[in-house]
Motif scaffolding. Structure first.
Motif, mmCIF file in Angstrom:
data_model
loop_
_atom_site.group_PDB
_atom_site.id
_atom_site.type_symbol
_atom_site.label_atom_id
_atom_site.label_comp_id
_atom_site.label_asym_id
_atom_site.label_seq_id
_atom_site.Cartn_x
_atom_site.Cartn_y
_atom_site.Cartn_z
ATOM 1 N N GLY A 175 0.797 -1.221 0.000
ATOM 2 C CA GLY A 175 0.000 0.000 0.000
ATOM 3 C C GLY A 175 0.828 1.268 0.000
ATOM 4 O O GLY A 175 0.330 2.338 -0.366
ATOM 5 N N ALA A 176 2.102 1.180 0.402
ATOM 6 C CA ALA A 176 2.961 2.364 0.439
ATOM 7 C C ALA A 176 3.194 2.940 -0.950
ATOM 8 O O ALA A 176 3.563 4.104 -1.090
ATOM 9 C CB ALA A 176 4.305 2.018 1.082
ATOM 10 N N VAL A 177 2.984 2.141 -1.985
ATOM 11 C CA VAL A 177 3.153 2.626 -3.356
ATOM 12 C C VAL A 177 1.917 3.408 -3.809
ATOM 13 O O VAL A 177 2.030 4.491 -4.383
ATOM 14 C CB VAL A 177 3.420 1.457 -4.329
ATOM 15 N N GLU A 178 0.738 2.882 -3.541
ATOM 16 C CA GLU A 178 -0.496 3.488 -4.028
ATOM 17 C C GLU A 178 -1.109 4.486 -3.054
ATOM 18 O O GLU A 178 -1.614 5.523 -3.459
ATOM 19 C CB GLU A 178 -1.524 2.379 -4.326
ATOM 20 N N LEU A 179 -1.089 4.174 -1.756
ATOM 21 C CA LEU A 179 -1.793 5.003 -0.782
ATOM 22 C C LEU A 179 -0.871 5.919 0.009
ATOM 23 O O LEU A 179 -1.349 6.849 0.644
ATOM 24 C CB LEU A 179 -2.572 4.110 0.197
ATOM 25 N N SER A 180 0.428 5.633 0.004
ATOM 26 C CA SER A 180 1.438 6.356 0.786
ATOM 27 C C SER A 180 1.302 6.030 2.271
ATOM 28 O O SER A 180 0.259 5.559 2.732
ATOM 29 C CB SER A 180 1.352 7.869 0.573
ATOM 30 N N MET A 181 2.367 6.295 3.016
ATOM 31 C CA MET A 181 2.377 6.032 4.453
ATOM 32 C C MET A 181 2.300 7.365 5.189
ATOM 33 O O MET A 181 3.175 8.221 5.040
ATOM 34 C CB MET A 181 3.657 5.282 4.847
ATOM 35 N N VAL A 182 1.271 7.512 5.980
ATOM 36 C CA VAL A 182 1.053 8.750 6.715
ATOM 37 C C VAL A 182 0.219 8.412 7.948
ATOM 38 O O VAL A 182 -0.611 7.487 7.904
ATOM 39 C CB VAL A 182 0.326 9.783 5.813
ATOM 40 N N PRO A 183 0.439 9.091 9.075
ATOM 41 C CA PRO A 183 -0.386 8.835 10.258
ATOM 42 C C PRO A 183 -1.868 8.959 9.926
ATOM 43 O O PRO A 183 -2.298 9.888 9.250
ATOM 44 C CB PRO A 183 0.064 9.930 11.235
ATOM 45 N N GLY A 184 -2.646 8.017 10.378
ATOM 46 C CA GLY A 184 -4.073 7.983 10.081
ATOM 47 C C GLY A 184 -4.453 6.831 9.168
ATOM 48 O O GLY A 184 -5.590 6.360 9.190
ATOM 49 N N GLU A 185 -3.485 6.368 8.353
ATOM 50 C CA GLU A 185 -3.764 5.230 7.483
ATOM 51 C C GLU A 185 -4.027 3.963 8.286
ATOM 52 O O GLU A 185 -4.745 3.070 7.834
ATOM 53 C CB GLU A 185 -2.586 5.002 6.527
#
Length: 329
Positions: A250-260
């Motif tokens: 998911g880090a490719v499509e959605l990105s990693m950010v607090p809240g995910e």
């Protein structure tokens, strides 16, 4: 001769069939009408949205399949599952950034989340077996602590990983659609492979048999000479590892950010509830329904897209309280 009356409370077969078919007609009718309208109005938008829904469903399934093992099958209420997703994603991102090896990043994300899951199961949840409320409160607290620690270590900046070179760019020449992201399409294949592998593990192997037997009758399995704690720890590690694996993907499509973490935990809960507790096939069905509902909602009614997700949950709980493929009590 006197007529034979049906048993008290029993319904004639025709009326029972109508009652069983009614929910499918009420739900499927409007969906069919919308699909026909959208297909004739703009076929490319409809089909691209359909593929986007399936690829998003694949990601949801990968994460939710781990939740199915832990929550649906083992009956451990682990509301820190979303934090394990975020942990795997962050670890995978930094491994990929340092080494440039996407496969190594996937392995690192899976291993990190699996290790954290084992520690959580051995040190915390093992001592609360059958205490659902206590597990809920403790894992909520742990998810908050883990989220804050991840922000402290990795900062609150948005991190997005690049797809491997061999999956970058679009696949061209697809009828009507013309071109579609190679990486997104690969997610569909990953979800299918993981789903089939997980189903075979649980239903066609000795380990899967021990897992299911341990859930049904822990004492009997222990009396047969099986180390139940080890079996449960391995199962929990696999479930947590799948969350970490989903984080890297998911880090490719959605990105990693607090809240995910909260978003993926909520998605996993919905998938398991809609599909049916402890069913891998049910998780796949629930993930497809949720993924399609989200993407079509965003494409055709963005203002009300979130409503469709919870409308599905309400309808399923109204007509199938144990989920679409849930087992009767």
């Amino acid at each position: 001769m006197s007529a034979v009356l049906p048993a008290s409370g029993a319904l004639p077969r025709s009326r029972w069939s109508v009652r069983k078919a009614l929910p499918w007609v009420l739900i499927g009718g409007p969906i069919l009408v919308f699909a026909l309208w959208a297909l004739f109005d703009n076929a490319r938008l409809f089909l691209v949205t359909f593929l986007n829904g399936l690829t998003l469903a694949s990601l949801y399934f990968i994460v939710a399949s781990g939740f199915t093992l832990v929550f649906g099958l083992m009956r451990n209420v682990n509301l820190a599952h979303g934090s394990l997703y975020l942990l795997g994603g962050y670890i995978g991102f930094f491994v990929a950034e340092r080494t440039g090896m996407w496969v190594l990043a996937i392995a690192a994300g899976f291993a990190a989340a699996a290790l954290a899951g084992v520690l959580l199961q051995v040190l915390v949840l093992r001592h609360m077996q059958g205490q659902d409320l206590r597990q809920t409160m403790v894992t909520i607290g742990l998810s908050v602590v883990m989220a804050d620690l991840l922000i402290w270590v990795f900062t609150a900046q948005v991190h997005q990983m690049e797809a491997p070179v061999w999956l970058q760019g679009p696949i061209r020449g697809i009828p009507v659609i013309n071109a579609y992201s190679a990486y997104r399409l690969s997610l569909l294949g990953m979800g299918i492979v993981i789903g089939v592998g997980l189903w075979l593990l649980l239903n066609r192997t000795r380990v899967g048999m021990m897992i299911r037997a341990g859930v049904d009758d822990r004492a009997m399995l222990a009396a047969a000479g099986v180390n139940v704690n080890l079996v449960f720890a391995i199962t929990f590690a696999l479930g947590a590892g799948l969350a970490g694996l989903g984080g890297v993907i998911g880090a490719v499509e959605l990105s990693m950010v607090p809240g995910e973490d909260t978003r993926l935990l909520l998605a996993s809960l919905i998938v398991v509830i809609v599909g049916g507790m402890g069913s891998v096939v049910g998780a796949a069905v629930g993930a497809v329904i949720l993924g399609l509902a989200e993407t079509y909602g965003l494409a055709y009614a963005p203002t009300y897209s979130v409503v469709f997700t919870f409308l599905i949950l309400v309808l399923v709980l109204a007509f199938r309280p144990r989920g679409i493929l849930g087992k009767a009590a």
